[in-house]
Write a protein that holds these residues in place. Structure first.
Motif, short mmCIF file in Angstrom:
data_model
loop_
_atom_site.label_atom_id
_atom_site.label_comp_id
_atom_site.label_asym_id
_atom_site.label_seq_id
_atom_site.Cartn_x
_atom_site.Cartn_y
_atom_site.Cartn_z
N TRP A 87 -50.49 130.08 51.01
CA TRP A 87 -49.15 130.47 50.58
C TRP A 87 -48.70 129.67 49.36
O TRP A 87 -48.02 130.21 48.47
CB TRP A 87 -48.16 130.29 51.73
CG TRP A 87 -48.23 131.41 52.73
CD1 TRP A 87 -48.68 131.35 54.01
CD2 TRP A 87 -47.86 132.77 52.51
NE1 TRP A 87 -48.61 132.58 54.60
CE2 TRP A 87 -48.10 133.48 53.72
CE3 TRP A 87 -47.34 133.47 51.43
CZ2 TRP A 87 -47.85 134.84 53.86
CZ3 TRP A 87 -47.08 134.83 51.56
CH2 TRP A 87 -47.33 135.49 52.76
N ALA A 88 -49.10 128.40 49.30
CA ALA A 88 -48.75 127.60 48.12
C ALA A 88 -49.44 128.16 46.88
O ALA A 88 -48.87 128.14 45.78
CB ALA A 88 -49.16 126.14 48.34
N PHE A 139 -43.69 138.41 50.46
CA PHE A 139 -44.07 137.00 50.32
C PHE A 139 -42.90 136.06 50.58
O PHE A 139 -42.97 134.87 50.26
CB PHE A 139 -44.64 136.75 48.91
CG PHE A 139 -45.89 137.53 48.63
CD1 PHE A 139 -46.79 137.84 49.63
CD2 PHE A 139 -46.16 137.98 47.33
CE1 PHE A 139 -47.95 138.56 49.36
CE2 PHE A 139 -47.32 138.70 47.06
CZ PHE A 139 -48.21 139.00 48.09
N ASN A 140 -41.81 136.59 51.15
CA ASN A 140 -40.69 135.72 51.47
C ASN A 140 -41.12 134.63 52.46
O ASN A 140 -41.97 134.86 53.32
CB ASN A 140 -39.54 136.53 52.09
CG ASN A 140 -38.78 137.32 51.04
OD1 ASN A 140 -39.16 137.35 49.87
ND2 ASN A 140 -37.72 137.98 51.47
N ARG A 191 -43.68 134.17 56.55
CA ARG A 191 -44.90 133.37 56.62
C ARG A 191 -45.16 132.81 58.01
O ARG A 191 -46.21 132.22 58.25
CB ARG A 191 -44.83 132.24 55.58
CG ARG A 191 -44.67 132.82 54.18
CD ARG A 191 -44.60 131.77 53.10
NE ARG A 191 -44.31 132.40 51.82
CZ ARG A 191 -44.32 131.78 50.65
NH1 ARG A 191 -44.61 130.49 50.62
NH2 ARG A 191 -44.06 132.43 49.53
N LEU A 192 -44.21 133.01 58.88
CA LEU A 192 -44.36 132.64 60.28
C LEU A 192 -43.89 133.80 61.13
O LEU A 192 -42.94 134.51 60.76
CB LEU A 192 -43.55 131.38 60.62
CG LEU A 192 -43.95 130.06 59.96
CD1 LEU A 192 -42.94 128.97 60.30
CD2 LEU A 192 -45.36 129.64 60.37
N ASP A 215 -42.54 133.89 66.92
CA ASP A 215 -42.81 132.81 67.87
C ASP A 215 -43.33 131.55 67.19
O ASP A 215 -43.78 130.62 67.85
CB ASP A 215 -43.80 133.27 68.95
CG ASP A 215 -45.13 133.74 68.37
OD1 ASP A 215 -45.32 133.63 67.14
OD2 ASP A 215 -45.97 134.22 69.14
N GLY A 216 -43.25 131.53 65.84
CA GLY A 216 -43.61 130.33 65.11
C GLY A 216 -45.07 130.20 64.72
O GLY A 216 -45.46 129.22 64.10
N ARG A 217 -45.87 131.20 65.05
CA ARG A 217 -47.29 131.14 64.69
C ARG A 217 -47.47 131.51 63.22
O ARG A 217 -46.74 132.36 62.69
CB ARG A 217 -48.11 132.08 65.58
CG ARG A 217 -48.26 131.59 67.01
CD ARG A 217 -49.13 132.53 67.82
NE ARG A 217 -48.55 133.86 67.92
CZ ARG A 217 -49.16 134.89 68.51
NH1 ARG A 217 -50.36 134.73 69.05
NH2 ARG A 217 -48.56 136.06 68.58
N PRO A 218 -48.47 130.89 62.55
CA PRO A 218 -48.71 131.19 61.13
C PRO A 218 -49.06 132.65 60.91
O PRO A 218 -49.84 133.23 61.67
CB PRO A 218 -49.89 130.27 60.77
CG PRO A 218 -49.87 129.20 61.79
CD PRO A 218 -49.37 129.84 63.06
N ARG A 219 -48.46 133.25 59.89
CA ARG A 219 -48.78 134.62 59.51
C ARG A 219 -49.48 134.57 58.15
O ARG A 219 -48.92 134.05 57.19
CB ARG A 219 -47.52 135.46 59.44
CG ARG A 219 -47.77 136.90 59.01
CD ARG A 219 -46.47 137.69 59.00
NE ARG A 219 -46.01 137.98 60.35
CZ ARG A 219 -44.77 138.35 60.63
NH1 ARG A 219 -43.87 138.44 59.67
NH2 ARG A 219 -44.42 138.63 61.87
N TRP A 220 -50.69 135.09 58.08
CA TRP A 220 -51.50 135.02 56.86
C TRP A 220 -51.32 136.28 56.03
O TRP A 220 -51.18 137.38 56.58
CB TRP A 220 -52.98 134.87 57.21
CG TRP A 220 -53.33 133.58 57.89
CD1 TRP A 220 -53.01 133.21 59.15
CD2 TRP A 220 -54.07 132.50 57.32
NE1 TRP A 220 -53.50 131.96 59.42
CE2 TRP A 220 -54.16 131.49 58.32
CE3 TRP A 220 -54.66 132.27 56.08
CZ2 TRP A 220 -54.82 130.29 58.11
CZ3 TRP A 220 -55.33 131.08 55.86
CH2 TRP A 220 -55.40 130.10 56.86
#
Length: 216
Positions: free
Chosen positions: A8-9, A36-37, A41-42, A45-50
């Motif tokens: 994401w960075a 890309f907001n 990105r999560l 439930d707080g899990r990473p979204r790729w």
């Protein structure tokens, strides 16, 4: 190491390199402006979204960046890539679409003829034969707006799905998406749904140039 934060960075860094916001980069690539907001990105439930590989491929194509450039941003090698990017900056002739449509401004291969053009310096992946066209009017919305600059590459190999600028023997200049090209005709999909798609006999085509970069 490939990580969620670094990917994401790298997207944020790519957008900044081409003077875009994350939303602007998404729109340039034909994606939803919110794709890309940071809120996307999560998961809830707080899990990473790729980001999907399709989204990554689209932003690389939309900016004209190389895969190595994007990989370098992920790996934190931005400094070396930035040097290369600066080295690629060069001045290219800048024409308006009205000039492009007029007679006497191009040779038979679709290159600007003569001297005295305005010049524009862009960090595009351009070659000695590249030049810039400035969009005039709204016929290319929503992808290209009035005043946007397109870097085109005459003679470049074109494939289905490429964005191209086509000039007809009648002096009409248009930016479209290449659907099909044969020895007999070229089929073009309009960028603006308010304008029709085109199927033009090759005998009526003066030149075709692939769009390799576009400003925002």
């Amino acid at each position: 190491m490939l990580s969620h934060d670094r990917v994401w960075a790298a997207i944020d860094a790519l957008a900044e390199r081409y003077s875009l916001s994350a939303s602007g980069l998404a729109r340039r690539a034909g994606l939803d402006s919110t794709a890309f907001n940071k809120s996307k990105r999560l998961s809830s439930d707080g899990r990473p979204r790729w980001p999907s590989t399709e989204s990554l491929a689209k932003i690389i194509e939309a900016t004209g960046a190389s895969l190595d450039e994007f990989t370098s941003l992920i790996e934190g090698r931005a400094g070396s890539v930035q040097v290369a990017s600066v080295a690629r900056r060069r001045s290219v002739p800048l024409l308006g679409f009205a000039q492009a449509g007029a007679g006497g401004f191009f040779d038979d291969a679709g290159f600007p003829a003569g001297q005295g053009w305005d010049l524009v310096e862009l960090p595009a992946q351009s070659t000695e034969s590249s030049y810039a066209l400035q969009v005039q009017g709204d016929s290319m919305l929503p992808l290209y707006r009035n005043g946007d600059v397109l870097i085109v590459e005459p003679g470049a190999i074109t494939r289905k799905g490429d964005r191209v600028v086509v000039k007809t023997t009648a002096g009409e200049v248009m930016a479209k998406v290449l659907e099909r090209q044969t020895v007999k005709s070229i089929a073009l999909v309009s960028l603006n749904p308010d304008h029709p798609n085109r199927d033009i006999p090759m005998r009526d085509v003066e030149w075709v140039a692939r769009i390799v970069w576009a400003s925002q």
